[in-house]
Design a protein around this motif. Structure first.
Motif, mmCIF file in Angstrom:
data_model
loop_
_atom_site.group_PDB
_atom_site.id
_atom_site.type_symbol
_atom_site.label_atom_id
_atom_site.label_comp_id
_atom_site.label_asym_id
_atom_site.label_seq_id
_atom_site.Cartn_x
_atom_site.Cartn_y
_atom_site.Cartn_z
ATOM 1 N N VAL A 71 0.775 -1.328 -0.115
ATOM 2 C CA VAL A 71 0.028 -0.042 0.036
ATOM 3 C C VAL A 71 0.888 1.192 0.030
ATOM 4 N N HIS A 72 1.990 1.145 0.798
ATOM 5 C CA HIS A 72 2.911 2.421 0.868
ATOM 6 C C HIS A 72 3.539 2.636 -0.578
ATOM 7 N N SER A 73 3.950 1.634 -1.325
ATOM 8 C CA SER A 73 4.431 2.020 -2.462
ATOM 9 C C SER A 73 3.335 2.230 -3.448
ATOM 10 N N TYR A 74 2.195 1.665 -3.698
ATOM 11 C CA TYR A 74 1.150 2.037 -4.365
ATOM 12 C C TYR A 74 0.797 3.555 -4.079
ATOM 13 N N ASP A 75 0.591 4.082 -2.762
ATOM 14 C CA ASP A 75 0.409 5.308 -2.762
ATOM 15 C C ASP A 75 1.526 6.434 -3.170
ATOM 16 N N LEU A 76 2.554 6.085 -2.790
ATOM 17 C CA LEU A 76 3.894 6.844 -3.373
ATOM 18 C C LEU A 76 3.746 6.870 -4.940
ATOM 19 N N GLN A 77 3.416 5.693 -5.434
ATOM 20 C CA GLN A 77 3.299 5.665 -7.067
ATOM 21 C C GLN A 77 2.146 6.546 -7.535
ATOM 22 N N GLN A 78 1.133 6.745 -6.858
ATOM 23 C CA GLN A 78 -0.049 7.319 -7.176
ATOM 24 C C GLN A 78 0.361 8.956 -6.975
ATOM 25 N N LEU A 79 0.914 9.256 -5.929
ATOM 26 C CA LEU A 79 1.269 10.578 -5.500
ATOM 27 C C LEU A 79 2.468 11.068 -6.812
ATOM 28 N N ARG A 80 3.384 10.305 -6.995
ATOM 29 C CA ARG A 80 4.251 10.600 -8.158
ATOM 30 C C ARG A 80 3.687 11.118 -9.594
ATOM 31 N N GLY A 81 2.575 10.104 -9.834
ATOM 32 C CA GLY A 81 1.754 10.296 -10.813
ATOM 33 C C GLY A 81 0.963 11.921 -10.817
ATOM 34 N N LEU A 82 0.460 12.266 -9.709
ATOM 35 C CA LEU A 82 -0.115 13.656 -9.154
ATOM 36 C C LEU A 82 0.834 14.674 -9.617
ATOM 37 N N TRP A 83 2.086 14.528 -8.843
ATOM 38 C CA TRP A 83 3.176 15.621 -9.145
ATOM 39 C C TRP A 83 3.509 15.797 -10.712
ATOM 40 N N LYS A 84 3.530 14.587 -11.417
ATOM 41 C CA LYS A 84 4.039 14.711 -12.852
ATOM 42 C C LYS A 84 2.881 15.257 -13.422
ATOM 43 N N SER A 85 1.744 15.297 -13.243
ATOM 44 C CA SER A 85 0.471 15.578 -13.704
ATOM 45 C C SER A 85 0.508 17.314 -13.636
ATOM 46 N N GLN A 86 0.704 17.583 -12.452
ATOM 47 C CA GLN A 86 0.903 19.138 -11.988
ATOM 48 C C GLN A 86 1.935 19.696 -12.625
ATOM 49 N N LEU A 87 3.124 19.209 -12.687
ATOM 50 C CA LEU A 87 4.321 19.884 -13.292
ATOM 51 C C LEU A 87 3.933 19.891 -14.918
ATOM 52 N N MET A 88 3.339 19.082 -15.558
ATOM 53 C CA MET A 88 2.904 19.195 -17.044
ATOM 54 C C MET A 88 2.078 20.281 -17.058
ATOM 55 N N GLY A 89 1.029 20.405 -16.181
ATOM 56 C CA GLY A 89 -0.002 21.494 -16.276
ATOM 57 C C GLY A 89 0.921 23.041 -16.206
ATOM 58 N N ILE A 90 1.929 23.031 -15.310
ATOM 59 C CA ILE A 90 2.535 24.146 -15.043
ATOM 60 C C ILE A 90 3.290 24.668 -16.427
ATOM 61 N N GLY A 91 3.989 23.527 -16.850
ATOM 62 C CA GLY A 91 4.930 23.561 -18.129
ATOM 63 C C GLY A 91 4.060 24.177 -19.303
#
Length: 176
Positions: A71-91
């Motif tokens: 669950v820990h690594s799954y949640d971190l993976q999901q959070l990494r996807g959210l960061w990536k999405s946010q940074l793409m939006g900023i770009g």
């Protein structure tokens, strides 16, 4: 929302500066939310095993693969996807605003991503303390978008799908 942003006098430098500051503060809030969620995930460090069958990419001839993780690594993976999405939006917003001189999307992109950060599954669990049952039970369904046609590409965690993937020989994929 678009009608409101069209009525804002962006030709006034003070208004434009205010909207830029709003966009910047919105992204800082989102970063703060994600950092807080990351600290909560790491503090909890839930090492419960999570097995699910990940569907192949759309149009691919690959077999669905079994994923065994925590669950820990799954949640971190999901959070990494959210960061990536946010940074793409900023770009994208940076290119649209700086290069193409679009100003209306600044207002919209100050509100919608912030709303999305508060409505996400990780925020519901780690920010608002909701239990991970029902719709919040992992693995989460992909958010409904244009490419998610009727939930075909949602991960499956039912016993039958997992057994089929193990029998097909696609087991043993462990993500850490």
């Amino acid at each position: 929302m678009m009608q409101v942003s069209k009525r804002i006098p962006f030709d006034d430098p003070q208004v434009l500066l205010g909207v830029r500051i709003l966009y910047f503060v919105s992204n800082l809030l989102i970063a703060g939310i994600y950092l807080y969620i990351q600290s909560k995930i790491n503090a909890k460090k839930d090492l419960t095993t999570l097995k699910y069958v990940e569907p192949p990419p759309m149009g691919s001839a690959e077999e669905p693969k079994l994923v065994t993780t925590t669950v820990h690594s799954y949640d971190l993976q999901q959070l990494r996807g959210l960061w990536k999405s946010q940074l793409m939006g900023i770009g994208m917003m940076g290119v649209m605003h700086v290069y193409f001189k679009y100003t209306n999307p600044l207002v919209i992109q100050s509100i919608i991503p912030l709303k999305g950060a508060f409505e996400g599954n990780l925020a519901k669990i780690y920010l608002f303390g909701q239990a991970a049952i029902g719709d919040l039970k992992r693995p989460w369904k992909a958010s409904g978008g244009l490419m998610n046609l009727g939930g075909q590409n949602d991960p499956k965690a039912d016993k039958k799908s997992i057994e089929q993937a193990e029998k097909a020989g696609s087991g043993g994929v462990k993500e850490e």
